[in-house]
Design an enzyme around this catalytic site. Structure first.
Site, PDB file in Angstrom:
ATOM      1  N   GLY A 201      -2.749   4.814  -8.250  1.00 22.00           N
ATOM      2  CA  GLY A 201      -2.865   5.961  -7.357  1.00 22.00           C
ATOM      3  C   GLY A 201      -2.563   7.256  -8.069  1.00 22.00           C
ATOM      4  O   GLY A 201      -2.623   7.348  -9.295  1.00 22.00           O
TER       5      GLY A 201
ATOM      6  N   CYS B 175      -6.561   2.398 -11.714  1.00 23.79           N
ATOM      7  CA  CYS B 175      -5.987   1.195 -12.301  1.00 23.79           C
ATOM      8  C   CYS B 175      -5.873   0.085 -11.276  1.00 23.79           C
ATOM      9  O   CYS B 175      -6.173   0.243 -10.101  1.00 23.79           O
ATOM     10  CB  CYS B 175      -4.616   1.495 -12.895  1.00 23.79           C
ATOM     11  SG  CYS B 175      -3.535   2.396 -11.792  1.00 23.79           S
TER      12      CYS B 175
ATOM     13  N   CYS C 299      -8.990   4.859   1.163  1.00 14.60           N
ATOM     14  CA  CYS C 299     -10.051   5.448   0.340  1.00 14.60           C
ATOM     15  C   CYS C 299     -11.353   4.704   0.556  1.00 14.60           C
ATOM     16  O   CYS C 299     -11.486   3.522   0.211  1.00 14.60           O
ATOM     17  CB  CYS C 299      -9.657   5.383  -1.141  1.00 14.60           C
ATOM     18  SG  CYS C 299     -10.971   5.956  -2.251  1.00 14.60           S
TER      19      CYS C 299
ATOM     20  N   ASP D 198     -28.297   3.191  -6.059  1.00 14.04           N
ATOM     21  CA  ASP D 198     -27.022   3.260  -6.773  1.00 14.04           C
ATOM     22  C   ASP D 198     -25.943   3.670  -5.784  1.00 14.04           C
ATOM     23  O   ASP D 198     -26.226   4.016  -4.634  1.00 14.04           O
ATOM     24  CB  ASP D 198     -27.113   4.242  -7.936  1.00 14.04           C
ATOM     25  CG  ASP D 198     -26.094   3.953  -9.039  1.00 14.04           C
ATOM     26  OD1 ASP D 198     -25.297   3.016  -8.875  1.00 14.04           O
ATOM     27  OD2 ASP D 198     -26.099   4.671 -10.057  1.00 14.04           O
TER      28      ASP D 198
END
Length: 473
Positions: A115, A12, A248, A357
Site C-alpha cells: 500500500g 507489492c 481499489c 486491454d
C-alpha cells in the site's frame, strides 16, 4: 516494461505463515510468494524466526532468483513473513527491499507492507524533527518508527497508537518477537486474506497464494482488523472505526491474478463482466476479438460472448521478457514491446480487429502495438479498454504517472485513436464499471473521477489541465 507500460503498477504482495509445530517456513514462504510474483517483480525477501532471533534474507530480483536457496535444506521455524515488490517511492534500491527488520525498545520487528500512506510526508517530517534516522526512502519504514517512539507501555498499545496515526492504504504482515500479526487499513484499500490448514495459518494478499498451500478454509481480513497469532491461538480486534470501504477497483480490473478472489469476488468473472459491459455500448463491426495477453484475456472473452464476435489469440506473449525494461528511446521501446508481444499474422491478416486491454496510461505501448498489428496485415484496429479514462494520480498504493503524463488529460478518445494509429478507441464508462461489482459504493475510483475520500495533496501544476471540466464517463 517500465516507462512504457500502459497499465498502472501495483506496489507489492505480502505473505505471513505461522505453524503450531516447526516446519521449513522459509521453503513454505517461497511458494505463495511465487504465486504473488505478478504483484512485484523487482525484489523479494523473507524474514523468519530461528533460535529466538529474526533472520532476514532479501535482494533485488524475482522470487526464483532471490529465494531458491531456501529450497535446498530444512530450516525449521514456526513463523515467517515474505514480500514481493515493485519499486515506486524511492526506486529499486536494495535498502528499500522488504521485509524491513529492526530491533528497538519494543522488541524485534519485521514488517512487509502493501500500500501507500497518504500522510507519509507529514509523518516523516515530524519524525525527522524529533531526531529519527531513516535507512530507506520507503514509507513502510515510518510505521516501525511510530511504534518504537510511542510512549505506550506495551507493544500492543504502541501498535494501536502507530496505526491511529497512519492514513491511506496498508495491508501488512508483521512479526514481533515470536508472534505474527496481520493488519488492514480501515478503508480496506488493498486486499488481504487469512486461512488455515492443519496446523498452519497463512496470510496473503490474494487467494491464489492460499490455493498453492491447499488452504481452502479462509476469509478476508476485515478493514480495520488487527489479528495476532501465537502459541495461544488467533486473536482479532477492530482497532479503529470502520468507514464505508474504499476498495481499489484496479485490483479487479488488472492487478490480481484471474484465478484469485479479492474483496470476496472472482477476478476472472468480474473481468468477463467488464468486457461484456464494454461491448454493450459498442456498435463497431469486426471479425475478431483479440486480447492483449495476459491482462486482457478475461475481458476479451466477456466482450466476445456479449458481442457475438469470435475470439482468437492474435497476439502471443513471451513470458520470459519480464517487466523491468527501461527503454529511453523510441526504437528501444519498440524493441521491448516486440520482445514481449508479437502478432500471429495468420490470425489477424485482413481482419477487422477489436483489441481488448485493461487500461491506457501514456499511449506509448499501444501506439507501438497498433503499428505491429498493422504490419501484420490487420485491416482495422479498434482498441477497447476495460477501465474508464485514467486522469488522476493515486495516493493509495498504485504507481500512476503525473496528470501531465496521462494521455486522457490531453486527448479525447478520438484524438487518442489518431495518436496511436487505431481506427477507434473506447473506454468503459464508469457507470458500467460499477455495475460489474458488488456494493459499488464501496470502491475507490478516484483515479478516474478525481474524487478522493481522504485528504491528499495534488501539486498546483497538476490541478488544472485542459480536460478538467469534463465528467468521468
Amino acid at each position: 516494461m517500465d516507462g512504457t507500460s500502459e497499465s498502472p503498477k501495483h506496489y507489492c504482495g505480502v505473505v505471513g505463515l505461522y505453524a503450531k509445530t516447526p516446519v521449513n517456513i522459509p521453503e513454505k514462504l517461497f511458494f505463495p510468494l511465487f504465486s504473488l510474483q505478478h504483484r512485484g517483480q523487482e525484489s523479494a525477501g523473507v524474514a523468519y524466526r530461528k533460535d529466538g532471533e529474526t533472520v532476514v534474507y532479501k535482494d533485488i530480483g524475482m522470487v526464483s532468483q532471490v529465494l531458491s536457496r531456501y529450497l535446498d535444506k530444512d530450516r525449521p521455524s514456526k513463523l515467517g513473513i515474505g514480500h514481493v515488490r515493485y519499486s515506486t517511492l524511492g526506486g529499486n534500491k536494495i535498502e528499500n527491499v522488504q521485509p524491513i527488520h529492526v530491533a528497538c525498545n519494543k522488541g524485534e520487528i519485521a514488517l512487509a507492507h502493501n500500500g501507500n500512506l497518504s500522510n507519509s510526508s507529514s509523518i516523516k517530517n515530524n519524525l525527522f524533527q524529533g531526531g529519527s534516522i531513516f535507512q530507506t526512502t520507503s514509507d513502510s519504514e515510518l510505521f516501525v518508527h511510530l511504534i518504537s517512539r510511542s510512549v505506550q507501555p506495551s507493544f500492543h498499545l504502541a501498535l494501536i497508537d502507530a496505526l491511529s496515526q497512519m492514513q491511506g492504504a496498508f495491508s501488512m504482515v508483521m512479526m514481533h518477537d515470536d508472534s505474527l500479526y496481520a493488519v488492514r487499513d480501515p478503508y480496506g484499500f488493498r486486499p488481504l486474506y487469512i486461512g488455515t490448514r492443519d496446523d498452519l495459518t497463512v496470510i496473503a494478499s490474494e487467494t491464489c497464494a492460499l490455493d498453492i498451500m491447499k488452504v481452502s478454509d479462509r476469509r478476508e481480513v476485515k478493514p480495520g482488523e488487527l489479528i495476532r497469532i501465537d502459541d495461544t491461538g488467533i486473536t482479532s480486534e477492530i482497532y479503529a472505526p470502520v468507514p464505508e470501504p474504499q476498495r481499489c477497483i484496479f485490483e479487479l480490473i488488472y492487478f490480481a491474478r484471474p484465478d484469485s478472489q479479492v474483496f470476496g469476488q472472482s477476478v476472472h468473472l468480474r473481468r468477463k463482466q467488464m468486457g461484456a459491459a464494454l461491448a454493450i455500448d459498442d456498435p463497431v463491426e469486426a471479425d475478431l476479438v483479440v486480447p492483449v495477453p495476459d491482462s486482457g484475456n478475461s475481458a476479451a472473452l466477456g466482450y466476445s460472448e456479449q458481442a457475438g464476435v469470435p475470439l482468437d489469440y492474435g497476439l502471443t506473449r513471451n513470458h520470459y521478457a519480464g517487466r523491468s525494461f527501461i527503454m529511453p528511446t523510441t526504437s528501444e521501446r519498440e524493441l521491448a514491446v516486440r520482445m514481449k508481444l508479437h502478432p500471429v499474422r495468420e490470425v489477424i491478416e485482413g481482419k477487422r480487429i477489436i483489441l481488448v486491454d485493461d487500461s491506457l496510461v501514456r499511449g506509448t505501448t499501444a501506439r507501438i502495438l497498433v503499428r505491429l498489428l498493422r504490419e501484420a496485415g490487420a485491416a482495422e484496429i479498434h482498441l477497447r479498454l476495460c477501465s474508464p479514462e485514467i486522469r488522476w494520480p493515486c495516493f493509495f498504493g498504485i504507481d500512476i504517472p503525473t496528470r501531465n503524463e496521462l494521455i486522457s488529460n490531453h486527448r479525447t478518445p478520438e484524438m487518442i485513436a489518431e495518436f496511436i494509429g487505431a481506427d477507434t478507441v473506447q473506454f468503459l464508462k464508469l457507470s458500467r464499471l460499477l455495475e460489474c461489482v458488488d456494493e459499488p459504493s464501496g470502491y475507490c475510483t478516484s483515479c478516474f473521477s478525481g474524487k478522493y475520500r481522504l485528504a491528499v495533496t495534488i501539486p498546483e501544476s497538476e490541478q488544472n489541465l485542459p480536460r478538467d471540466n469534463e465528467p468521468a464517463t
